[in-house]
Design an enzyme around this catalytic site. Sequence first.
Site, PDB file in Angstrom:
ATOM      1  N   TYR A 143      46.430  -3.377 -51.142  1.00  0.00           N
ATOM      2  CA  TYR A 143      46.185  -3.160 -52.566  1.00  0.00           C
ATOM      3  C   TYR A 143      47.121  -2.067 -53.036  1.00  0.00           C
ATOM      4  O   TYR A 143      47.261  -1.029 -52.401  1.00  0.00           O
ATOM      5  CB  TYR A 143      44.725  -2.732 -52.787  1.00  0.00           C
ATOM      6  CG  TYR A 143      44.384  -2.437 -54.227  1.00  0.00           C
ATOM      7  CD1 TYR A 143      44.329  -3.464 -55.173  1.00  0.00           C
ATOM      8  CD2 TYR A 143      44.108  -1.133 -54.641  1.00  0.00           C
ATOM      9  CE1 TYR A 143      44.007  -3.189 -56.498  1.00  0.00           C
ATOM     10  CE2 TYR A 143      43.777  -0.860 -55.972  1.00  0.00           C
ATOM     11  CZ  TYR A 143      43.731  -1.893 -56.888  1.00  0.00           C
ATOM     12  OH  TYR A 143      43.407  -1.617 -58.203  1.00  0.00           O
ATOM     13  N   ASP A 238      53.364   2.901 -49.843  1.00  0.00           N
ATOM     14  CA  ASP A 238      52.270   3.243 -50.746  1.00  0.00           C
ATOM     15  C   ASP A 238      51.308   4.129 -49.975  1.00  0.00           C
ATOM     16  O   ASP A 238      50.467   3.659 -49.218  1.00  0.00           O
ATOM     17  CB  ASP A 238      51.588   1.972 -51.252  1.00  0.00           C
ATOM     18  CG  ASP A 238      50.446   2.295 -52.210  1.00  0.00           C
ATOM     19  OD1 ASP A 238      50.075   3.486 -52.319  1.00  0.00           O
ATOM     20  OD2 ASP A 238      49.911   1.365 -52.833  1.00  0.00           O
ATOM     21  N   LYS A 266      45.298   9.802 -55.507  1.00  0.00           N
ATOM     22  CA  LYS A 266      44.060  10.249 -54.873  1.00  0.00           C
ATOM     23  C   LYS A 266      44.085  11.745 -54.503  1.00  0.00           C
ATOM     24  O   LYS A 266      43.870  12.571 -55.363  1.00  0.00           O
ATOM     25  CB  LYS A 266      43.719   9.331 -53.698  1.00  0.00           C
ATOM     26  CG  LYS A 266      43.494   7.901 -54.241  1.00  0.00           C
ATOM     27  CD  LYS A 266      42.823   6.920 -53.337  1.00  0.00           C
ATOM     28  CE  LYS A 266      42.429   5.696 -54.159  1.00  0.00           C
ATOM     29  NZ  LYS A 266      43.037   4.435 -53.780  1.00  0.00           N
TER      30      LYS A 266
END
Length: 427
Positions: A143, A238, A266
């Site tokens: 994702y 990522d 995050k």
Amino acid sequence: MTDRSQALFAEAQKYIVGGVNSPVRAFKAVGGRPLFIKGAEGSRIFDVDGREYVDYVCSWGPLILGHSHPSIVQALKETIEHGTSYGAPTELEIDLASMIVRAVPSIELVRLVNSGTEAVMSAIRLARAYTGRSKIIKFEGCYHGHADSLLVKAGSGATTLGIPDSPGVPHDLAKLTLTLPYNDLEEVERLLEREGEGIACVIVEPIAGNMGLIPPVEGFLAGLRSLTAKYSMVLIFDEVITGFRVAYGGAQQLYGLSPDLTCLGKIIGGGLPVGAYGGKKEIMELIAPTGPVYQAGTLSGNPLAMAAGIQTLKILAQKGIYEELEKKGQRLCAGIEKNIQETGSSLYLTRIGSMFCTFFQPGPLFNYQQVKGCDTGQYAQYFQHMLTQGIYLAPSQFETGFLSLAHSEGDIEKTITSNYKALKTLK
Ligand SMILES: *Cc1c(COP(=O)(O)O)cnc(C)c1O
């Protein structure tokens, strides 16, 4: 006991689509209704019905220090005294950016944005501009946020809800995203032989954290590094989850690799909305205002978000932090492993540092195709058993668990005991 969460969920659905502002928060995959949260401290979250839980979601990864860390709260208070947003540069942005650049050697220049989605979306645009090519390669079950090009065989909530290929993404755009199985270097090699010259980049979660937790097999990432170099493509890591999570310098430090571009999010926001992308100077300088690739943000580099990020990284930079997280992860997973053996369960457990996942399927598992075979019904029951015992796990089989520095030995022991009872009941 009251059920105020239930009432609030009903109320929320009148105004917010599905009652939640991110689909992963709905309890669709595990049944019941989401807990509405009143507050949180350290390793614990408190719901509106006065129940307390040991939290392994940690806001889906950012809260590596735990909730309401006193020095973050303090930094936010001090910062907010001066305003909330200026739409002009601040010294705080230099502080966070320079900490990122020092921590991650492959990042020579960085651009701060508001979310992981924005970071990845911008990095893809940049890779396309840099190479003059249109196609991209991603891996099934990874994702990378919800930008159109990346909602193709996507993991996380998209997998949980059974919509890895979202309607609304034009076919003409989706066909530029080529998807391959994670951990399969030969497939990458074969594809590149056929059409390597037309592909702008390979984007990968160096540790897959959105189909549950699937570590890279030996040689996979290093192979991607050499293949992308051979075909003059951009390699994008990522690290929105893994950045500052598995090591201060992220997964690239752990595996000793240097991607061309890295996406962060995050943890670098310390619980406030932040994302970042960065990498080689030569590529990054194509971004406006230095270059022609446009990317902007009204609230980018927001002072409050900067303050929370800076404090978080300051604490993570202290000696022994990642060893401590590793120890906590080891203790938790040794306990669960023992429970699996004693109860004769056929779970498969994965862990890297403070990230862990229990798959309801015998292992080993290497890719999305295999992970999809998990018994999600069993996971749902397990989830509910754990919740009843005061342990808050991700409401989906296809997510990673996160430990924080705030998780105490007592929390971990309680979790192991609850896990034993849950596995025993499930038998
Ligand atoms: C969470 C996540 C994103 C998206 O970040 P948001 O801040 O939710 O937009 C991108 N990539 C990975 C690997 C993620 O885990």
